[in-house]
Design a protein around this motif. Sequence first.
Motif: not given
Length: 99
Positions: A21-41
Amino acid sequence: MESDINIKYIAELARLELSGEQTGKLQQELERIVGYIDELKEVNVDGVEPTAHAAALTNAWREDVVKESFPRNTMFANAPGVINDTLIKLPRVLPQEEA
């Protein structure tokens, strides 16, 4: 969104034991962070002068005053181990390090 983020590898590097469960949650959170960085680009920053920091920083100077230090045994009280009463002995971090 398919991701190249390897959570199990990151957890291993950080020496974390994660549940499924923690692995899945962390996966989603990091994907959102990377997605936000892509938006900032995509933000147009033409004409915006680069800054080293968003807020002005200044050094806080104080007078250098000699004071009595803590006794060595007090400083080493919480150490995991001590070598010759002078060095702190820490646990091995990398598998290939010598003991």
